[in-house]
Design a protein around this motif. Structure first.
Motif, PDB file in Angstrom:
ATOM      1  N   UNK A 199      18.367  -2.178  12.387  1.00 58.18           N
ATOM      2  CA  UNK A 199      18.652  -2.881  11.238  1.00 58.18           C
ATOM      3  C   UNK A 199      17.306  -3.415  10.694  1.00 58.18           C
ATOM      4  N   UNK A 200      16.699  -4.242  11.347  1.00 62.48           N
ATOM      5  CA  UNK A 200      15.658  -5.014  10.944  1.00 62.48           C
ATOM      6  C   UNK A 200      14.490  -3.999  10.405  1.00 62.48           C
ATOM      7  N   UNK A 201      14.329  -2.796  11.348  1.00 61.56           N
ATOM      8  CA  UNK A 201      13.173  -1.835  10.729  1.00 61.56           C
ATOM      9  C   UNK A 201      13.714  -1.090   9.622  1.00 61.56           C
ATOM     10  N   UNK A 202      14.716  -0.862   9.365  1.00 59.21           N
ATOM     11  CA  UNK A 202      15.455   0.084   8.249  1.00 59.21           C
ATOM     12  C   UNK A 202      15.414  -0.791   7.043  1.00 59.21           C
ATOM     13  N   UNK A 203      15.520  -2.036   7.138  1.00 54.71           N
ATOM     14  CA  UNK A 203      15.555  -3.012   5.973  1.00 54.71           C
ATOM     15  C   UNK A 203      14.130  -3.411   5.468  1.00 54.71           C
ATOM     16  N   UNK A 204      13.402  -3.628   6.701  1.00 55.83           N
ATOM     17  CA  UNK A 204      12.021  -3.734   6.054  1.00 55.83           C
ATOM     18  C   UNK A 204      11.160  -2.683   5.560  1.00 55.83           C
ATOM     19  N   UNK A 205      11.555  -1.462   6.051  1.00 54.21           N
ATOM     20  CA  UNK A 205      10.678  -0.268   5.289  1.00 54.21           C
ATOM     21  C   UNK A 205      11.271   0.017   4.180  1.00 54.21           C
ATOM     22  N   UNK A 206      12.544  -0.133   3.780  1.00 52.28           N
ATOM     23  CA  UNK A 206      12.963  -0.134   2.317  1.00 52.28           C
ATOM     24  C   UNK A 206      12.416  -1.101   1.456  1.00 52.28           C
ATOM     25  N   UNK A 207      12.341  -2.275   2.079  1.00 50.62           N
ATOM     26  CA  UNK A 207      12.083  -3.430   1.325  1.00 50.62           C
ATOM     27  C   UNK A 207      10.298  -3.354   0.899  1.00 50.62           C
ATOM     28  N   UNK A 208       9.841  -2.858   1.875  1.00 51.36           N
ATOM     29  CA  UNK A 208       8.213  -2.429   1.662  1.00 51.36           C
ATOM     30  C   UNK A 208       7.873  -1.768   0.747  1.00 51.36           C
ATOM     31  N   UNK A 209       8.536  -0.291   0.963  1.00 48.88           N
ATOM     32  CA  UNK A 209       8.414   0.643   0.191  1.00 48.88           C
ATOM     33  C   UNK A 209       8.771   0.399  -1.266  1.00 48.88           C
ATOM     34  N   UNK A 210       9.888  -0.227  -1.544  1.00 50.49           N
ATOM     35  CA  UNK A 210      10.222  -0.482  -2.697  1.00 50.49           C
ATOM     36  C   UNK A 210       9.199  -1.653  -3.637  1.00 50.49           C
ATOM     37  N   UNK A 211       8.994  -2.459  -2.793  1.00 51.23           N
ATOM     38  CA  UNK A 211       7.978  -3.421  -3.385  1.00 51.23           C
ATOM     39  C   UNK A 211       6.655  -2.885  -3.623  1.00 51.23           C
ATOM     40  N   UNK A 212       5.899  -2.048  -2.943  1.00 48.47           N
ATOM     41  CA  UNK A 212       4.824  -1.197  -3.171  1.00 48.47           C
ATOM     42  C   UNK A 212       5.067  -0.477  -4.433  1.00 48.47           C
ATOM     43  N   UNK A 213       6.086   0.220  -4.464  1.00 52.24           N
ATOM     44  CA  UNK A 213       6.265   1.384  -5.512  1.00 52.24           C
ATOM     45  C   UNK A 213       6.802   0.669  -6.772  1.00 52.24           C
ATOM     46  N   UNK A 214       7.379  -0.477  -6.825  1.00 51.54           N
ATOM     47  CA  UNK A 214       7.778  -1.021  -8.053  1.00 51.54           C
ATOM     48  C   UNK A 214       6.287  -1.622  -8.754  1.00 51.54           C
ATOM     49  N   UNK A 215       5.498  -1.491  -8.313  1.00 51.18           N
ATOM     50  CA  UNK A 215       4.096  -1.947  -8.838  1.00 51.18           C
ATOM     51  C   UNK A 215       3.522  -0.871  -9.595  1.00 51.18           C
ATOM     52  N   UNK A 216       4.153   0.180  -9.583  1.00 51.13           N
ATOM     53  CA  UNK A 216       3.482   1.467  -9.947  1.00 51.13           C
ATOM     54  C   UNK A 216       4.288   1.893 -11.105  1.00 51.13           C
ATOM     55  N   UNK A 217       5.951   2.251 -10.349  1.00 53.74           N
ATOM     56  CA  UNK A 217       6.492   2.773 -11.220  1.00 53.74           C
ATOM     57  C   UNK A 217       7.273   1.828 -12.172  1.00 53.74           C
ATOM     58  N   UNK A 218       7.895   2.369 -13.287  1.00 56.88           N
ATOM     59  CA  UNK A 218       8.576   1.371 -14.095  1.00 56.88           C
ATOM     60  C   UNK A 218       9.804   1.257 -13.910  1.00 56.88           C
ATOM     61  N   UNK A 219       9.902  -0.226 -13.263  1.00 56.41           N
ATOM     62  CA  UNK A 219      11.178  -0.612 -12.704  1.00 56.41           C
ATOM     63  C   UNK A 219      11.625  -2.007 -13.354  1.00 56.41           C
ATOM     64  N   UNK A 220      12.742  -1.856 -14.427  1.00 58.57           N
ATOM     65  CA  UNK A 220      12.939  -3.080 -15.202  1.00 58.57           C
ATOM     66  C   UNK A 220      13.346  -4.092 -14.246  1.00 58.57           C
TER      67      UNK A 220
END
Length: 293
Positions: free
Chosen positions: A17-38
């Motif tokens: 659970x910890x790994x899955x949630x951390x991976x999703x959180x890191x990917x979204x945080x990194x990607x939100x800086x480049x993709x247009x996310x309101x």
């Protein structure tokens, strides 16, 4: 602060659970800086992801295992609310952008184009299969013998919770996709029918649990209840209501959002492009013919 850490301390630690949630959180945080996310989409994603973590990996898990209505509340978050909010945030572009470009080119794109991947996606995103899985998993895990074993065996208990969370993500991702088809798997009108088809079975099962005059899930009495002041029948009735009303209402809200996407795409003439693609006429070529005429 001590009380907060107490409740965040997992009842049964799970590195998965910890790994899955951390991976999703890191990917979204990194990607939100480049993709247009309101801002609203970011808030929806983080609330949904937090909800999944709380339902899977906190001290609340003790209450989920010792009260039927708390168990139903857990699955309401895992199967409905958490995945609903994540899918509503439409995080696909941000998650892809969060993966290093070299990894996307070398691993993700080739993997997504394999026959096995296409076959799996074709099955799980088939509208009939999607509804059958969404409703069928609820019924399956609430069968008295199955539920009894799942609440006693921690391995089966985790399979149950993970299956609900993964299926919820797949279902709501299919229903709440704001794009026309293609690239979306289903046309907007079919998305509305899919989510509406999931409502009656949930109502029937919730009503059955609520009105049954005897105890359906004695495992909670055998193992000891977290709230001794709630009678077994009242616990069962509250659990039935949680499936009957909030669960069905989430599907109604999903249908309204799908309808909103349909109207938005229709107003922008994107549905006409869908019909052209279905007839095998590329949208740009059709547009050129219309201009020439």
């Amino acid at each position: 602060m001590t009380t907060l850490f107490y409740w965040l301390d997992p009842w049964e630690p799970s590195p998965t659970v910890v790994i899955a949630v951390l991976v999703a959180a890191v990917l979204f945080a990194r990607g939100a800086r480049h993709a247009r996310v309101s801002i609203s989409r970011r808030i929806a994603f983080w609330i949904g992801l937090t909800g999944l973590y709380v339902a899977l990996h906190t001290r609340l898990d003790y209450f989920f295992e010792h009260e039927f209505f708390m168990h139903r509340l857990q699955h309401l978050v895992l199967h409905h609310l958490g995945p609903f909010l994540i899918a509503w945030s439409y995080p696909g572009a941000a998650l892809r952008a969060g993966v290093p470009f070299a990894w996307r080119q070398r691993w993700l794109r080739p993997a997504a184009k394999t026959r096995l991947a296409r076959a799996i996606f074709g099955i799980v995103f088939n509208p009939v299969v999607a509804v059958a899985l969404f409703v069928g998993l609820i019924y399956f895990w609430l069968l008295s013998p199955i539920h009894f074993k799942a609440m006693l065996d921690y391995r089966l208990y985790r399979v149950m919770n993970w299956s609900m969370a993964i299926d919820g993500l797949l279902f709501w991702w299919l229903v709440l996709d704001p794009r026309p088809a293609p690239p979306a798997r289903l046309a907007p009108g079919r998305r509305i029918l899919v989510v509406i088809a999931a409502i009656p079975p949930q109502i029937l099962l919730g009503a059955y649990i609520f009105f049954t005059p005897h105890e359906l899930y004695p495992i909670y009495s055998i193992c000891g209840r977290a709230f001794t002041w709630i009678t077994p029948m009242r616990d069962q009735q509250i659990g039935g209501l949680l499936l009957w009303i909030p669960g069905s209402m989430m599907s109604v809200i999903g249908a309204l959002i799908a309808l909103r996407h349909w109207l938005r795409l229709s107003a922008r003439s994107r549905l006409r492009d869908e019909r052209r693609v279905e007839r095998g006429v590329p949208a740009r070529l059709s547009g050129k013919k219309a201009t020439a005429s």
